[in-house]
Design a protein around this motif. Structure first.
Motif, short mmCIF file in Angstrom:
data_model
loop_
_atom_site.label_atom_id
_atom_site.label_comp_id
_atom_site.label_asym_id
_atom_site.label_seq_id
_atom_site.Cartn_x
_atom_site.Cartn_y
_atom_site.Cartn_z
N PHE A 1 55.76 35.69 -11.72
CA PHE A 1 55.31 35.64 -13.12
C PHE A 1 53.91 36.20 -13.33
N PRO A 2 52.96 36.00 -12.40
CA PRO A 2 51.60 36.51 -12.65
C PRO A 2 51.55 38.00 -12.92
N THR A 3 52.50 38.78 -12.40
CA THR A 3 52.47 40.23 -12.61
C THR A 3 53.70 40.76 -13.36
N THR A 4 54.65 39.91 -13.72
CA THR A 4 55.83 40.39 -14.45
C THR A 4 55.98 39.76 -15.82
N ASP A 5 55.32 38.66 -16.07
CA ASP A 5 55.48 37.93 -17.32
C ASP A 5 54.76 38.65 -18.46
N VAL A 6 55.46 38.83 -19.58
CA VAL A 6 54.87 39.42 -20.78
C VAL A 6 55.12 38.47 -21.95
N ILE A 7 54.64 38.84 -23.12
CA ILE A 7 54.73 37.95 -24.27
C ILE A 7 56.17 37.58 -24.58
N ASP A 8 57.06 38.56 -24.57
CA ASP A 8 58.45 38.31 -24.97
C ASP A 8 59.17 37.39 -24.00
N THR A 9 58.98 37.57 -22.71
CA THR A 9 59.64 36.71 -21.74
C THR A 9 59.06 35.30 -21.78
N TYR A 10 57.75 35.20 -21.97
CA TYR A 10 57.11 33.89 -22.03
C TYR A 10 57.61 33.11 -23.26
N VAL A 11 57.68 33.79 -24.40
CA VAL A 11 58.15 33.13 -25.62
C VAL A 11 59.61 32.72 -25.48
N TYR A 12 60.42 33.58 -24.85
CA TYR A 12 61.83 33.25 -24.66
C TYR A 12 62.00 31.99 -23.83
N ARG A 13 61.28 31.92 -22.72
CA ARG A 13 61.42 30.73 -21.86
C ARG A 13 60.89 29.49 -22.56
N ALA A 14 59.82 29.65 -23.32
CA ALA A 14 59.26 28.50 -24.04
C ALA A 14 60.21 28.01 -25.12
N LEU A 15 60.83 28.94 -25.83
CA LEU A 15 61.70 28.55 -26.93
C LEU A 15 63.02 27.98 -26.44
N ASP B 1 58.85 44.83 -23.12
CA ASP B 1 60.27 45.16 -22.94
C ASP B 1 60.95 43.95 -22.30
N PHE B 2 61.62 43.15 -23.12
CA PHE B 2 62.19 41.90 -22.63
C PHE B 2 63.21 42.14 -21.51
N GLY B 3 64.12 43.09 -21.72
CA GLY B 3 65.15 43.34 -20.72
C GLY B 3 64.57 43.76 -19.38
N LEU B 4 63.58 44.64 -19.42
CA LEU B 4 62.97 45.14 -18.19
C LEU B 4 62.25 44.02 -17.45
N HIS B 5 61.50 43.21 -18.15
CA HIS B 5 60.67 42.19 -17.50
C HIS B 5 61.41 40.88 -17.26
N TYR B 6 62.62 40.76 -17.76
CA TYR B 6 63.38 39.54 -17.52
C TYR B 6 64.47 39.75 -16.46
N TRP C 1 46.08 34.50 -21.81
CA TRP C 1 45.37 35.69 -21.34
C TRP C 1 46.24 36.51 -20.40
N ARG C 2 46.97 35.84 -19.52
CA ARG C 2 47.80 36.55 -18.54
C ARG C 2 48.90 37.36 -19.21
N ILE C 3 49.62 36.76 -20.13
CA ILE C 3 50.76 37.47 -20.72
C ILE C 3 50.29 38.57 -21.66
N ILE C 4 49.17 38.36 -22.37
CA ILE C 4 48.66 39.42 -23.24
C ILE C 4 48.14 40.58 -22.40
N ARG C 5 47.43 40.28 -21.32
CA ARG C 5 46.93 41.32 -20.41
C ARG C 5 48.08 42.13 -19.84
N ASN C 6 49.11 41.44 -19.33
CA ASN C 6 50.25 42.13 -18.73
C ASN C 6 50.96 43.00 -19.75
N THR C 7 51.14 42.48 -20.96
CA THR C 7 51.84 43.25 -21.99
C THR C 7 51.10 44.54 -22.32
N LEU C 8 49.80 44.46 -22.52
CA LEU C 8 49.01 45.64 -22.88
C LEU C 8 48.95 46.65 -21.74
N LEU C 9 48.66 46.18 -20.53
CA LEU C 9 48.50 47.10 -19.40
C LEU C 9 49.81 47.78 -19.04
#
Length: 327
Positions: free
Chosen positions: A272-286, A257-262, A94-102
């Motif tokens: 992370f609560p206010t900067t993490d988005v889908i792309d950065t989360y997936v990158y760290r997970a992978l 925007d991976f570069g901006l948020h990473y 929920w956090r990363i989807i919310r951040n990405t959209l907003l």
């Protein structure tokens, strides 16, 4: 007005008899032969797009497979939609989807408003000053996000950052920016607008220069002020361009925007609560799990959501004003 390629193809599919279809192929060949110089000019761009963008799309099937290096892409086992569970079953989904959209919504709105304002202001300047301001605003667009991260660090560094130095000189308390969450709600949109506003401004300014000057001459004769000409002439005539860029921007609303948020937040965990988005989360997970199947599934989902968003937005625009729709 000549028909588009889509109209010609639709007319071909509606034809039933072989002679009619043969005439269609003959006409198309004549059309290609007549415009062969233009096609040759476009050929390098077409080949580049095909090699860079379309051939790699074969890898999309990894979103539905359990990939094994020894079996390859086509030999790996099909797993259906199992890879998509990675995103929606994540603890921070929920956090990363919310951040990405907003964040993307804020980037689109702020970028459009600021770029329009700068384009209108550029239109009021003399020719020599326009070139200076155009170059100054356009330069950040060519700077990589890695370098932007270093520039942001020069301002936000805890000990030697410019912002803390100014706050300390004013007798105010300094901040450890990378360990806080709230300031990034304002820092990231500011950096995004600073980096991308130059390109958008030039696009809108090009649209302004294409407006017939007779409109402005007639408005001056009627006693209209500059502000009135902006509001009654420039902005209404720019509306199709604004709508098209807005619709295209919605295509990336589910893609952070991976570069901006990473690089700009320095990948610091406390923010992370206010900067993490889908792309950065997936990158760290992978990087920890090495599961490329889930990464392919997330990328596929982002593309599908972007397509649906663009088509939906264009549908509503077409219902309201058909002439301003993208397609």
């Amino acid at each position: 007005m000549s028909d588009s390629l889509y109209d010609r193809w639709r007319r071909f599919t509606m034809e039933k008899t072989p002679p009619a279809r043969w005439r269609w192929f003959t006409n198309e060949w004549k059309h290609l032969k007549k415009n062969r110089e233009l096609l040759l000019l476009a050929l390098p761009g077409i080949l580049f797009k095909f090699v860079i963008a379309y051939i790699p799309m074969i890898g999309l099937i990894l979103a539905f497979k359990f990939y094994r290096y020894d079996q390859g892409i086509f030999g790996s086992k099909w797993v259906g939609l199992k890879n998509f569970e990675f995103l929606f079953k994540a603890q921070d989904a929920w956090r990363i989807i919310r951040n990405t959209l907003l964040y993307n919504i804020s980037y689109i709105i702020l970028g459009t408003v600021v770029a329009l304002l700068f384009a209108l202001l550029l239109n009021e300047l003399s020719g020599r000053m326009i070139k200076i301001y155009q170059t100054t605003m356009f330069l950040p667009f060519f700077i990589s996000m890695v370098l932007v991260g270093y520039i942001a660090n020069a301002f936000l560094d805890t000990k030697n950052g410019y912002l803390n130095t100014v706050l300390e000189s004013l007798g105010l308390s300094t901040h450890n920016w990378y360990m806080e969450t709230t300031p990034w709600i304002f820092i990231l949109p500011l950096v995004a607008v600073w980096k991308g506003v130059g390109f958008s401004t030039l696009v809108y300014y090009a649209g302004i220069t294409g407006i017939n000057t007779d409109y402005y001459e007639a408005a001056r004769l009627d006693g209209a002020s500059r502000v009135q000409m902006m509001l009654r002439i420039t902005l209404p005539l720019l509306k199709p361009l604004i709508i098209i860029l807005f619709i295209l921007g919605l295509g990336n609303i589910f893609r952070g925007d991976f570069g901006l948020h990473y690089f700009v937040p320095n990948n610091a965990g406390p923010n992370f609560p206010t900067t993490d988005v889908i792309d950065t989360y997936v990158y760290r997970a992978l990087t920890k799990l090495g599961d490329i199947n889930s990464g392919a599934a997330v990328g596929f989902l982002q593309s599908v959501v972007g397509l649906i968003t663009v088509v939906t937005a264009n549908y509503f625009v077409r219902r309201i004003d058909k002439d301003n729709a993208l397609f």
